[in-house]
Design a protein around this motif. Structure first.
Motif, PDB file in Angstrom:
ATOM      1  N   ILE A 384       0.550  -0.677  -0.004  1.00 51.61           N
ATOM      2  CA  ILE A 384       0.413   0.094  -0.027  1.00 51.61           C
ATOM      3  C   ILE A 384       0.854   1.725  -0.173  1.00 51.61           C
ATOM      4  CG2 ILE A 384      -2.029   1.084   1.535  1.00 51.61           C
ATOM      5  CD1 ILE A 384      -2.550  -1.539   2.413  1.00 51.61           C
ATOM      6  N   LYS A 385       0.588   2.200  -1.292  1.00 53.98           N
ATOM      7  CA  LYS A 385       1.710   3.034  -1.326  1.00 53.98           C
ATOM      8  C   LYS A 385       0.903   4.582  -0.147  1.00 53.98           C
ATOM      9  CE  LYS A 385       3.399   2.019  -5.520  1.00 53.98           C
ATOM     10  NZ  LYS A 385       3.002   1.136  -5.872  1.00 53.98           N
ATOM     11  N   VAL A 386       1.727   4.830   1.034  1.00 60.47           N
ATOM     12  CA  VAL A 386       1.007   5.436   1.675  1.00 60.47           C
ATOM     13  C   VAL A 386       2.635   5.819   2.376  1.00 60.47           C
ATOM     14  CG1 VAL A 386       0.101   3.420   3.464  1.00 60.47           C
ATOM     15  CG2 VAL A 386      -0.409   6.174   3.085  1.00 60.47           C
ATOM     16  N   HIS A 387       3.035   7.369   2.807  1.00 56.05           N
ATOM     17  CA  HIS A 387       3.874   7.952   4.044  1.00 56.05           C
ATOM     18  C   HIS A 387       3.430   7.297   5.086  1.00 56.05           C
ATOM     19  CE1 HIS A 387       1.591  11.811   3.818  1.00 56.05           C
ATOM     20  NE2 HIS A 387       1.726  11.993   4.929  1.00 56.05           N
ATOM     21  N   HIS A 388       2.269   7.479   5.695  1.00 59.42           N
ATOM     22  CA  HIS A 388       1.953   7.091   6.892  1.00 59.42           C
ATOM     23  C   HIS A 388       0.642   6.519   6.663  1.00 59.42           C
ATOM     24  CE1 HIS A 388       2.176   7.623  11.254  1.00 59.42           C
ATOM     25  NE2 HIS A 388       3.566   7.780  11.354  1.00 59.42           N
ATOM     26  N   SER A 389       0.735   5.338   7.740  1.00 59.02           N
ATOM     27  CA  SER A 389      -1.081   4.664   8.476  1.00 59.02           C
ATOM     28  C   SER A 389      -1.546   6.224   8.890  1.00 59.02           C
ATOM     29  CB  SER A 389      -0.632   3.763   8.880  1.00 59.02           C
ATOM     30  OG  SER A 389      -0.294   4.430  10.480  1.00 59.02           O
ATOM     31  N   SER A 390      -1.673   7.131   8.823  1.00 58.94           N
ATOM     32  CA  SER A 390      -2.867   8.272   9.234  1.00 58.94           C
ATOM     33  C   SER A 390      -3.117   8.601   8.470  1.00 58.94           C
ATOM     34  CB  SER A 390      -1.984   8.783  10.889  1.00 58.94           C
ATOM     35  OG  SER A 390      -0.709   9.403  10.502  1.00 58.94           O
ATOM     36  N   VAL A 391      -2.326   8.777   7.891  1.00 62.45           N
ATOM     37  CA  VAL A 391      -3.564   9.998   6.038  1.00 62.45           C
ATOM     38  C   VAL A 391      -4.294   9.551   6.223  1.00 62.45           C
ATOM     39  CG1 VAL A 391      -3.061  10.077   4.182  1.00 62.45           C
ATOM     40  CG2 VAL A 391      -1.170   9.948   4.999  1.00 62.45           C
ATOM     41  N   GLU A 392      -5.377  10.303   5.567  1.00 62.24           N
ATOM     42  CA  GLU A 392      -6.760   9.553   5.937  1.00 62.24           C
ATOM     43  C   GLU A 392      -6.587   9.054   4.712  1.00 62.24           C
ATOM     44  OE1 GLU A 392      -9.449  13.115   5.276  1.00 62.24           O
ATOM     45  OE2 GLU A 392      -9.553  14.039   7.064  1.00 62.24           O
ATOM     46  N   VAL A 393      -7.919   7.784   4.405  1.00 59.92           N
ATOM     47  CA  VAL A 393      -7.674   6.572   3.237  1.00 59.92           C
ATOM     48  C   VAL A 393      -8.490   7.176   1.793  1.00 59.92           C
ATOM     49  CG1 VAL A 393     -10.156   5.713   3.673  1.00 59.92           C
ATOM     50  CG2 VAL A 393      -8.310   4.572   3.116  1.00 59.92           C
ATOM     51  N   GLY A 394      -9.295   8.378   2.007  1.00 61.64           N
ATOM     52  CA  GLY A 394      -9.909   9.410   1.324  1.00 61.64           C
ATOM     53  C   GLY A 394      -9.077   9.772   0.018  1.00 61.64           C
ATOM     54  N   THR A 395      -7.576  10.286   0.520  1.00 59.19           N
ATOM     55  CA  THR A 395      -6.875  10.875  -0.837  1.00 59.19           C
ATOM     56  C   THR A 395      -5.849   9.961  -0.696  1.00 59.19           C
ATOM     57  OG1 THR A 395      -4.831  11.044   1.357  1.00 59.19           O
ATOM     58  CG2 THR A 395      -6.595  12.670   1.707  1.00 59.19           C
ATOM     59  N   LEU A 396      -6.333   8.403  -0.619  1.00 61.18           N
ATOM     60  CA  LEU A 396      -5.008   7.262  -1.554  1.00 61.18           C
ATOM     61  C   LEU A 396      -5.832   7.374  -2.891  1.00 61.18           C
ATOM     62  CD1 LEU A 396      -4.348   4.715   1.143  1.00 61.18           C
ATOM     63  CD2 LEU A 396      -3.310   7.219   0.561  1.00 61.18           C
ATOM     64  N   SER A 397      -5.196   6.763  -3.835  1.00 59.46           N
ATOM     65  CA  SER A 397      -5.610   6.725  -4.931  1.00 59.46           C
ATOM     66  C   SER A 397      -6.572   5.271  -4.924  1.00 59.46           C
ATOM     67  CB  SER A 397      -3.829   5.785  -6.530  1.00 59.46           C
ATOM     68  OG  SER A 397      -3.627   4.812  -5.731  1.00 59.46           O
ATOM     69  N   GLY A 398      -7.519   5.453  -6.199  1.00 61.26           N
ATOM     70  CA  GLY A 398      -8.592   3.823  -6.263  1.00 61.26           C
ATOM     71  C   GLY A 398      -7.516   1.893  -5.440  1.00 61.26           C
ATOM     72  N   GLY A 399      -6.481   2.319  -6.899  1.00 58.42           N
ATOM     73  CA  GLY A 399      -5.965   0.911  -6.478  1.00 58.42           C
ATOM     74  C   GLY A 399      -5.537   1.181  -4.909  1.00 58.42           C
ATOM     75  N   ASN A 400      -4.852   1.683  -4.358  1.00 56.48           N
ATOM     76  CA  ASN A 400      -4.344   1.510  -3.152  1.00 56.48           C
ATOM     77  C   ASN A 400      -5.200   0.883  -1.909  1.00 56.48           C
ATOM     78  OD1 ASN A 400      -1.682   1.704  -2.663  1.00 56.48           O
ATOM     79  ND2 ASN A 400      -1.458   3.497  -4.221  1.00 56.48           N
ATOM     80  N   GLN A 401      -7.002   2.156  -2.445  1.00 50.31           N
ATOM     81  CA  GLN A 401      -7.841   2.503  -1.486  1.00 50.31           C
ATOM     82  C   GLN A 401      -8.408   0.935  -1.433  1.00 50.31           C
ATOM     83  OE1 GLN A 401     -11.102   4.858  -2.601  1.00 50.31           O
ATOM     84  NE2 GLN A 401      -9.926   6.323  -1.772  1.00 50.31           N
ATOM     85  N   GLN A 402      -8.563   0.376  -2.402  1.00 50.95           N
ATOM     86  CA  GLN A 402      -8.808  -1.099  -2.830  1.00 50.95           C
ATOM     87  C   GLN A 402      -8.355  -2.120  -2.199  1.00 50.95           C
ATOM     88  OE1 GLN A 402     -11.519  -2.089  -3.163  1.00 50.95           O
ATOM     89  NE2 GLN A 402     -12.142  -3.028  -4.744  1.00 50.95           N
TER      90      GLN A 402
END
Length: 498
Positions: A384-402
């Motif tokens: 999952i491409k995210v710089h920190h787990s505290s980031v709001e999930v709504g800001t991620l790309s569709g693939g990373n949200q899935q």
């Protein structure tokens, strides 16, 4: 070269700490359909928001009909002849079709009162252009199907008398028949002289209607090519920056032991006498047209729909409620990740832990170290491409949200995983990653029920396919008998075939 109706030259856009666009240049001519391609996070949406006046570019030029313009906001963008149809509709459900199309621009009498007759007449003209001739302008929008709402959005865009139409994933929620109708409307728009920018992940649709492609990757312009001079494989390589040789991984055979058994399941008007068994390590595809009962089946198996007849059993446990389903080892990834799969305002961390609070708490106390261990494990395991787990999930790309939706259920160690449209609206690179995850899960003995309207996906990933029509199973096909024509025949109501 014929003058472009739109040119975006050297567009860059920087946000704090992020360069979302880096010198991107694209153009579209009159009577041309340009497919704008790229993985989620490539910069397509940011580029279109610059064009819509939502974002101001950090640098670069925008020209319309050869004249340089500065777009000051969404209203100014529309005045310049640009209409954008977003994937999430910009419509008001409790208002009529006519009121939605002319919202804020209603024709008025000298007294200032809305001219209802003219409003209806002008609405009918625009509805006719998108093939909705039988639809009354007074129909409440909430009473329309998703496909009809999509066409109302297009009618609204045309009513601004635009020269440039941008369609962002317009077919993502449509079935095959509705998709073909929409593609025909795009062809008609092209004939009428519009410049159309078509954003989609479905490359078969690109091949069908586009004249040319332009590709973005990591905020940079990669290149453009005539559709006549490029293969689908070459498009994918441009998008992901690497060769994707085997999109569908080779599967091992399933185990002999059954994972889930369904007998004589009936649910109100949705499902009628459903019978099947899925083995451990098997990927069972479910095919069918819209309204065939695929989604009600997924919800019934998870206990969301009470069944008046029949049984659902996993390892001797009977399932009637969602809690019983979770306890029996069933996990459901729904087809609507934004409304049903995730809480968009919550963090990746919180979403990943949602189903497991009952399991990981000790006398009602949640231990931070345990939580962080679970979250870190699935962020790494699913890439999952995210710089920190505290980031709001709504800001991620569709693939990373899935992947977050997948992760929240996989950490429950399910025996049966129901995936309803698992790759809808995500890019080809993320699809390949999810297909590989599915293969690995099946090899671990997890039974996967794959519900998908993507026919290559069903054919490429399933050990068996059940075909549904009007709430019943009309065919059970093994791998030797898979083909698109046969599946469509039974999806359209053919006789039961095993």
């Amino acid at each position: 070269m014929e003058q472009a109706v739109l040119e975006m030259v050297g567009i860059s856009k920087e946000f704090p700490g992020v360069k979302a666009l880096d010198g991107v240049s694209i153009h579209v001519k009159r009577s041309e359909i340009l497919a704008l391609l790229g993985e989620n996070g490539a910069g397509k949406s940011t580029l279109m928001k610059v064009l819509a006046g939502v974002h101001q570019p950090s640098s670069g030029q925008i020209k319309i009909n050869g004249k340089e313009v500065s777009i000051h906001g969404p209203k100014h963008s529309q005045e310049l002849g640009i209409s954008i149809i977003y994937q999430e509709f910009n419509l008001v459900p409790h208002m009529s079709v006519a009121e939605n199309i002319f919202l804020g621009r209603e024709p008025r009498l000298i007294t200032g009162v809305i001219d209802r007759r003219r409003l209806r007449d002008e609405t009918r003209q625009w509805l006719e252009k998108v093939g909705l001739t039988a639809l009354s302008p007074d129909t409440l929008l909430a009473n329309l199907s998703i496909a009809e709402q999509q066409l109302v959005e297009i009618a609204k865009a045309l009513s601004f008398e635009s020269n440039i139409i941008i369609m962002d994933e317009p077919t993502a929620t449509l079935n095959e028949e509705e998709t073909e109708k929409l593609l025909n409307i795009m062809r008609d728009l092209k004939k009428q002289g519009f410049g159309v920018i078509f954003i989609t992940h479905r490359l078969e649709e690109v091949e069908e209607v586009a004249d040319r492609i332009s590709v973005l990757r990591d905020g940079k312009y990669i290149g453009s090519e005539s559709i006549k001079n490029i293969t689908r494989h070459q498009m994918v390589t441009m998008m992901v920056g690497r060769e994707l040789t085997d999109l569908f991984p080779k599967l091992q055979g399933p185990y002999e032991e059954p994972a889930l058994t369904v007998e004589r399941l009936s649910v109100r008007e949705y499902l009628h006498d459903i019978n099947f068994t899925i083995k451990k390590g098997e990927i069972l595809g479910i095919a069918g047209l819209m309204g065939s009962g695929k989604t009600p089946l997924s919800k019934a198996l998870f206990g969301l729909y009470p069944h008046k007849e029949g049984t659902i059993k996993v390892g001797g446990k009977t399932v009637n409620t969602p809690r019983e389903a979770i306890d029996a080892g069933i996990a459901l990834v729904t087809d609507d990740r934004k409304d049903e799969g995730l809480v968009l305002g919550m963090s990746v961390y919180e979403n990943l832990l949602l189903p497991s609070y009952r399991r990981i708490s000790s006398f009602g106390v949640l231990h931070k170290r345990n939580k962080e261990k679970i979250v870190d494990r699935w962020i790494k395991a699913l890439n999952i491409k995210v710089h920190h787990s505290s980031v709001e999930v709504g800001t991620l790309s569709g693939g990373n949200q899935q992947k977050v939706v997948l992760g929240k259920w996989l950490q429950m160690d399910p025996d049966v995983l129901i995936l309803n449209e698992p790759t809808r609206g995500i890019d080809i690179g993320a699809k390949a990653e999810i297909y590989q995850i599915m293969k690995e899960l099946a090899e671990q003995g997890i039974a996967i029920i794959l519900i998908s309207s993507d026919m290559p996906e069903l054919l490429g990933l399933s050990h068996r396919i059940l075909v549904m029509s009007e709430g019943t199973i009309t065919a059970e096909l093994d791998k030797e008998h898979f083909d698109q024509e046969t599946i469509f025949q039974y999806a359209a109501g053919g006789e039961l075939h095993v």
